[in-house]
Motif scaffolding. Structure first.
Motif, mmCIF file in Angstrom:
data_model
loop_
_atom_site.group_PDB
_atom_site.id
_atom_site.type_symbol
_atom_site.label_atom_id
_atom_site.label_comp_id
_atom_site.label_asym_id
_atom_site.label_seq_id
_atom_site.Cartn_x
_atom_site.Cartn_y
_atom_site.Cartn_z
ATOM 1 N N ILE A 1 40.242 36.205 45.869
ATOM 2 C CA ILE A 1 41.415 36.788 46.532
ATOM 3 C C ILE A 1 40.977 37.709 47.670
ATOM 4 O O ILE A 1 41.521 37.659 48.779
ATOM 5 C CB ILE A 1 42.292 37.533 45.495
ATOM 6 C CG1 ILE A 1 42.903 36.501 44.539
ATOM 7 C CG2 ILE A 1 43.363 38.361 46.185
ATOM 8 C CD1 ILE A 1 43.534 37.104 43.295
ATOM 9 N N ALA A 2 39.973 38.527 47.425
ATOM 10 C CA ALA A 2 39.511 39.467 48.459
ATOM 11 C C ALA A 2 38.926 38.722 49.658
ATOM 12 O O ALA A 2 39.053 39.164 50.799
ATOM 13 C CB ALA A 2 38.459 40.417 47.867
ATOM 14 N N ILE B 1 44.673 32.349 46.027
ATOM 15 C CA ILE B 1 45.449 33.173 46.948
ATOM 16 C C ILE B 1 46.874 32.633 47.115
ATOM 17 O O ILE B 1 47.834 33.398 47.187
ATOM 18 C CB ILE B 1 44.683 33.314 48.294
ATOM 19 C CG1 ILE B 1 45.194 34.480 49.108
ATOM 20 C CG2 ILE B 1 44.675 32.044 49.108
ATOM 21 C CD1 ILE B 1 44.283 35.665 49.078
ATOM 22 N N GLY B 2 47.036 31.309 47.083
ATOM 23 C CA GLY B 2 48.371 30.712 47.175
ATOM 24 C C GLY B 2 49.099 30.760 45.840
ATOM 25 O O GLY B 2 50.297 31.043 45.774
ATOM 26 N N VAL B 3 48.353 30.477 44.769
ATOM 27 C CA VAL B 3 48.967 30.464 43.439
ATOM 28 C C VAL B 3 49.534 31.847 43.098
ATOM 29 O O VAL B 3 50.612 31.964 42.521
ATOM 30 C CB VAL B 3 47.927 30.014 42.397
ATOM 31 C CG1 VAL B 3 48.425 30.248 40.990
ATOM 32 C CG2 VAL B 3 47.579 28.543 42.622
ATOM 33 N N MET C 1 47.477 39.267 52.146
ATOM 34 C CA MET C 1 46.661 38.547 53.127
ATOM 35 C C MET C 1 47.389 38.563 54.456
ATOM 36 O O MET C 1 48.538 38.161 54.567
ATOM 37 C CB MET C 1 46.460 37.110 52.636
ATOM 38 C CG MET C 1 45.603 36.267 53.543
ATOM 39 S SD MET C 1 45.323 34.638 52.800
ATOM 40 C CE MET C 1 44.623 33.768 54.192
ATOM 41 N N SER C 2 46.696 39.041 55.497
ATOM 42 C CA SER C 2 47.373 39.163 56.790
ATOM 43 C C SER C 2 47.037 37.998 57.714
ATOM 44 O O SER C 2 47.826 37.624 58.561
ATOM 45 C CB SER C 2 47.004 40.494 57.447
ATOM 46 O OG SER C 2 45.609 40.688 57.382
ATOM 47 N N ALA C 3 45.866 37.457 57.572
ATOM 48 C CA ALA C 3 45.453 36.303 58.381
ATOM 49 C C ALA C 3 44.258 35.692 57.665
ATOM 50 O O ALA C 3 43.798 36.226 56.647
ATOM 51 C CB ALA C 3 45.055 36.742 59.785
ATOM 52 N N PRO D 1 47.968 32.606 56.052
ATOM 53 C CA PRO D 1 48.301 32.949 54.662
ATOM 54 C C PRO D 1 49.344 31.979 54.093
ATOM 55 O O PRO D 1 50.063 31.325 54.845
ATOM 56 C CB PRO D 1 48.880 34.363 54.783
ATOM 57 C CG PRO D 1 48.282 34.917 56.033
ATOM 58 C CD PRO D 1 48.120 33.760 56.960
ATOM 59 N N PRO D 2 49.415 31.900 52.751
ATOM 60 C CA PRO D 2 50.363 30.989 52.106
ATOM 61 C C PRO D 2 51.783 31.229 52.615
ATOM 62 O O PRO D 2 52.157 32.354 52.919
ATOM 63 C CB PRO D 2 50.263 31.362 50.629
ATOM 64 C CG PRO D 2 48.994 32.106 50.483
ATOM 65 C CD PRO D 2 48.642 32.688 51.786
#
Ligand SMILES: Cc1cc2nc3c(=O)[nH]c(=O)nc-3n(C[C@H](O)[C@H](O)[C@H](O)COP(=O)(O)OP(=O)(O)OC[C@H]3O[C@@H](n4cnc5c(N)ncnc54)[C@H](O)[C@@H]3O)c2cc1C
Lengths: 796, 276
Positions: free
Chosen positions: B116-117, B126-128, B153-155, B219-220
């Motif tokens: 994630i980081a 990160i999407g889940v 998440m910003s980009a 990001p998602p």
């Protein structure tokens, strides 16, 4: 029966050490005081070198072209018509010609520090316009790679004649363009070299991960300006060669030069990133094919153009001409037809120098030819396998001289197709296709049949214009004091199992089991001459030499044993690991003891005996012997994602006398796995500046275990009339057919949609785009026949 | 491909990790499973002078069970989810995701928090986590704060983690028994990074429904229209409006990409249909 002789399923002698991780590769060699080198490689594809600034205080550890006193460039001249030669300096001089070309060599205590040093070197480059595609090379618009050339063509000639009559006579004309992506060979172990000066032997010792130690000795001696006897090349365990390690590489020259100049030990180990960029050197072909056929699909003539995008330099000793010349000569494949013309071109570009890869040219030509056969079948409305079967050289015509004068020695090509068709359960697949799959996937079945010219002889190589032509292979064999056997041959063990199969051949003749036979390979001091392991030649050439040597030794054993067993030499048989005469039996160890320790038991003074024998071998004919096979595959294509899955895969192959069935299976399966990579996954993508975009394995996709289906291999066994034991080569075949077979199967699956794929790799993206394009096209031109349809059906 | 020289320190707990990061400032970087950072170090894309190793910090490996959520420690490994060694808040979604992520060797070392980081848009968690509406706990010199997975998440490779902050816990809301999920991941090679992922979580009891596109280069992205259709009208309606919703959301992408994302969302929705 001899349990370890020819044809036996002997477990590979090399596997225990390999499987237990106990063997010794280049990376395992440790020498006191050894230093590592790292290279500063060109970040640009095409540029002038304006200057190199070494970091202060490190002048001695940073080497550029000007420092390489006495070193000569790699020059691999070909005598092919129209060939132009290149000079490749091991460190680029004045100019760089591909991204990844070494410019500076840095030396340090270890690789990390050598890389630190690389970062401190400043190189001033002035960009030139790069040549990336064959079309750019042919247009002759960009800057020239080699200034003294008039254009960017390595090779440009035509074989065969125009065929106006055929053009008029043909019922069907099929025109296609085909492309194969540029690839990287990716042996598990990269290239590597450790060299040092041996003061006792007064020799430069070069340990290098190579397929061709004896050739590398010649090449190094040439480029370093040394007499060959000053150079000893040793091959440690090699973790895959595939052609990547059968040419002289600049890094080999550089590390050897350092060791010689500085009388020290130096090492370079290629890393995967270097390999994926500077090693992107193979497979890129373009074809333009016009096939003429009658209304049954019988081929009348083939008019083709083959272009190989060679890259920057001509590799030694296989040259920049071999691939294209072989493509032109081999395109007709296993088919019988009488009219052929091929315009053969090899273009220079700002990419790494082209190196032949497992299958050499034939994966490309097989792809082009097999898709053409299927296209003809579609054009005449028949099953592709039927059209294929009718075009194959029939068994009754063997031996057969084809349209490019290849001498097909033996076999039954149509039978291999028939067996493969049965193995893949063709009729069941056709049945299954009648009901749509519940998940919407499309099922297809495809075939590819090919010949694998193996063990090309002297004349064949001479025709390809090489600077170094292979001839005889040599082997030495000896009965040791304990009744075991030592075999020495100059070929390299690159994972193909040659240690085992050579032992089996010796065992066949001497009746001594393979666990008493020690085979040593690939050392220019301790093994006799061989040009090495490439072109599916090992088992025929080295195998033949070992066979001859073992016969020679057997004769000597009989002569000596005759004294001990009080009979004539001709009465003696070697069987079950013993020496049998009419009046008694002798152990091999007993005979050896007589020779080595108790010569008083033997008659005095026959200088021609002894328990060691060296033999020299090449087959009776120089034209090579032809293995062949048919691959059959069932695929599913997901039309919504473009993804292909291989559901079933069957091979029927014939490589003459099988020395070890398990090793032949392994070669077929391993080669097929690589071919599946070519067919579906692998391609180095370049941007318009000539930058390779996929420089890690996250971006360059190799098939993994999950992508390779269970592959079923069936054997036929038609002996070659020309070779010892009737053996043919088998190292490359597996890699040749998957492109053709898999894409034919995909096209079978997509045929209802009117989509035809004509390039590999057929990545999911590519297939999806082709489907999408077809959809838009259909809506745009529903009333016209589409422009992409290239078949012309003639009024009969 | 060898890293530049760096020093290595192993933190005993999260507090020490934060303290070490502060002490070494910009030069320091933390390492969890090393499965993303390792290659970046070798390629010299990451050049920290100090690595602070999190995997000895016991408190980062703990799971905290709460009535409405489970908080996973950031250094819990993909394989622990795959093997069912941690409690599951999601009726099997986490386990499914873990079992298809990369290869077993990588799952043995790679961690939930590290993934994630790292904020690789192609990564799976990160999407889940956006699909599950998870919340992240970040620990810094100024203490603990929480950030929603939808904002974290910003980009590509960019997050709201502040300098010297670590991700210490991932709080995942518990799905109710009747909740259903769909997860479809498209990759060219099995176990390769995803090229298009569709994630659907429908929990009517909690009044929750979300449809997410993962593995874009950003990001998602949540498809609200599709989620609303699913919640209000059912799977068929949701499938029917997916194409348009994706085309609208991915206006700047190629036809083939839009097609692929439509397919993965539809297939994730179909799984919900099958589970009904
Ligand atoms: C061949 C291969 C295939 C892969 N395939 C996939 C895949 O299909 N799907 C997928 O999702 N992933 C995939 N990955 C990535 C893998 O899941 C990694 O494990 C994961 O992305 C990173 O986790 P890690 O614990 O290894 O983090 P590390 O590599 O240790 O760290 C990654 C980054 O996060 C930072 N970091 C780590 N932990 C923390 C923390 N607690 N707080 C703040 N910052 C932190 C580090 O400083 C670093 O910048 C693959 C990796 C490889 C090598």
């Amino acid at each position: 029966m001899n349990k370890t002789g020819i044809g036996q399923r002997v477990r590979r002698l090399e596997d225990p050490r390999l499987v237990h991780g106990k063997s010794r590769y280049i990376g395992d060699i440790k020498v006191a005081g050894m230093r590592d080198v790292a290279f500063l490689r060109s970040p640009l594809a095409h540029a002038l070198i304006k200057g190199v600034k070494k970091p202060a205080g490190y002048e001695n550890q940073v080497i550029c072209a000007e420092d390489l006193n006495g070193v000569r460039p790699i020059r691999a001249e070909s005598t092919l018509p129209s060939f132009r030669n290149s000079e490749q300096w091991p460190l680029a001089k004045e100019k760089v010609r591909f991204a990844g070309e070494p410019i500076v060599m840095c030396i340090a205590r270890n690789r990390a520090e050598a890389e630190d040093l690389v970062e401190l070197v400043e190189v001033d480059l002035e960009a030139l316009s790069p040549v990336i595609t064959p079309d750019q090379a042919k247009d002759n618009k960009g800057d020239r790679l080699h200034e003294h050339w008039p254009d960017n063509m390595f090779l440009d000639f035509t074989i065969g004649k125009d065929m106006p009559d055929i053009r008029d006579r043909a019922d069907v004309v099929v025109k296609r363009e085909y492309d194969t992506g540029r690839q990287v060979m990716n042996p598990m172990e990269g290239k590597g070299v450790v060299a040092w000066w041996d003061s006792q032997a007064e020799q430069l010792i070069v340990n290098t991960s190579t397929q061709v130690p004896h050739l590398i000795r010649s090449g190094l001696a040439d480029c370093l300006g040394l007499s060959p006897d000053l150079v000893r090349v040793i091959t440690p365990e090699v973790g895959g060669g595939f052609g990547y390690k059968c040419v002289l590489q600049p890094e080999e020259i550089l590390v050897a030069w350092l060791a010689y100049e500085r009388r020290g030990a130096f090492r370079w180990l290629e890393d995967r990133r270097e390999h994926l960029t500077a090693g992107a050197n193979t497979r890129e072909h373009h074809y333009s094919v016009t096939a003429y056929a009658d209304k049954r699909g019988r081929l009348l003539g083939l008019d083709a153009e083959v272009t190989v995008n060679v890259g920057a330099y001509s590799v030694w000793p296989f040259t920049a001409g071999l691939e294209a010349a072989q493509a032109g000569g081999n395109l007709p494949g296993p088919y019988a037809f009488d009219h052929y013309r091929c315009h053969v071109m090899a273009t220079a570009s700002n990419k790494p120098p082209f190196t032949p890869y497992r299958g050499v040219a034939r994966p490309g030509v097989c792809f082009a030819m097999e898709l053409t056969i299927d296209a003809i079948a579609r054009a005449v409305g028949r099953e592709a396998w039927e059209v294929r079967a009718e075009n194959l050289v029939p068994a009754a015509s063997m031996p057969y001289q084809n349209v490019t004068n290849k001498q097909y020695d033996s076999g039954n090509y149509p039978e291999s197709l028939r067996l493969a068709k049965d193995a893949i359960r063709f009729d069941e697949v056709r049945q299954r296709q009648k009901t749509p799959e519940p998940d919407g996937r499309l099922i297809g079945v495809g075939f590819a049949t090919f010949t694998e010219q193996s063990a090309h002889g002297t004349q064949v190589f001479a025709q390809w214009g090489l600077p170094l032509v292979p001839g005889y292979d040599e082997a030495r064999i000896k009965l040791t004091p304990d009744g075991g056997v030592e075999v020495a041959a100059g070929i390299a063990n690159i994972g193909q199992g040659i240690q085992t199969t050579l032992a089996q051949i010796a065992s066949e003749i001497l009746s001594i089991p393979t666990d008493r036979i020690r085979v040593s390979l690939g050392d220019t001091t301790t093994t006799p001459f061989s040009t090495g392991a490439y072109a599916s030649r090992g088992i025929v050439m080295s195998g033949g030499a070992v066979s001859r040597a073992a016969e020679g030794l057997a004769e000597r054993i009989r002569t000596l044993a005759a004294h001990r067993l009080e009979c004539n030499a001709s009465e003696i048989r070697l069987e079950d690991g013993e020496i049998h005469g009419p009046n008694g039996t002798l152990g091999f160890n007993e005979l050896a003891i007589s020779w080595y320790r108790r010569p008083d038991q033997l008659p005095a003074g026959d200088g021609n005996t002894g328990l060691e024998y060296t033999a020299f071998y090449k087959p009776r004919v120089d034209t090579g012997v032809f293995s062949y096979a048919t691959h059959a595959v069932v695929v599913s294509v997901d039309p919504q994602t473009g993804k292909t899955e291989l559901l079933d895969y069957a091979i029927t192959e014939d490589c003459g006398r099988i020395v070890n069935p398990m090793i032949v299976d392994g070669q077929a399966i391993g080669g097929t796995a690589q071919g599946i990579g070519s067919a579906l996954y692998e391609e180095v993508i370049y941007d318009e500046r000539g930058q390779p975009l996929n420089s890690t394995l996250a971006d360059y996709h190799l098939p993994g275990a999950a992508e390779v289906p269970h592959i079923r291999v069936q054997h036929m066994e038609t002996l070659s009339p020309h070779t010892a034991h009737g053996i043919k080569g088998v190292g490359e075949g597996g890699a040749i057919a998957p492109g053709g077979a898999v894409i034919n199967a995909i096209n079978d699956a997509l045929s209802a949609m009117g989509v035809e794929i004509s390039r590999i790799p057929a990545t999911a993206d590519h297939v999806l785009q082709a489907i999408e394009r077809r959809k838009t096209q259909k809506t745009l031109t529903s009333q016209h026949s589409s422009e992409e349809q290239q078949n012309e059906a003639r009024a009969v | 491909m060898k890293p530049v020289r760096f020093d290595y320190v192993a933190a005993r707990d999260s507090a020490e990790a934060v303290q070490l990061l502060r002490q070494h400032g910009d030069e320091a970087k933390c390492i969890a499973g090393g499965q993303s950072l390792g290659p970046m170090l070798n390629l010299r894309l990451a050049r920290p002078s100090v690595l602070v190793d999190l995997h000895r910090a016991e408190d980062l490996r703990l799971t905290e069970q709460r009535s409405d959520s489970i908080v996973y420690g950031s250094t819990q490994r993909h394989a622990e989810f795959e093997d069912g060694l941690v409690p599951d808040a999601t009726n099997g979604l986490l386990r499914t995701v873990a079992s298809r992520l990369a290869y077993r060797a990588i799952r043995n070392r790679g961690t939930l928090g590290g993934s994630i980081a790292h904020a690789d848009p192609a990564a799976d968690w990160i999407g889940v986590m956006v699909g599950l509406d998870a919340t992240y706990r970040l620990l810094g010199a100024d203490g603990l704060r929480e950030v929603s997975s939808t904002e974290f998440m910003s980009a590509a490779f960019m997050t709201r983690l502040g300098a010297g902050e670590i991700l210490c816990g991932i709080s995942v809301p518990r799905l109710s028994k009747a909740a259903r999920w769909g997860y479809y991941r498209y990759s060219r090679k099995s176990s390769g990074f995803s090229e298009a992922t569709g994630i659907v979580v429908a929990d009517p009891e909690r009044g929750y429904c979300r449809v997410v596109l993962g593995a874009l280069d950003i990001p998602p992205v949540a498809l609200e229209q599709v989620a609303n259709a699913l919640a209000e009208k059912g799977v068929d309606e949701a499938i029917a409006c997916t194409g348009e919703a994706v085309n609208e959301m991915l206006a700047g992408y190629s036809d083939a990409k839009r097609q692929l994302f439509t397919v993965v969302v539809r297939r994730a929705l179909e799984q919900i249909g099958e589970k009904q």
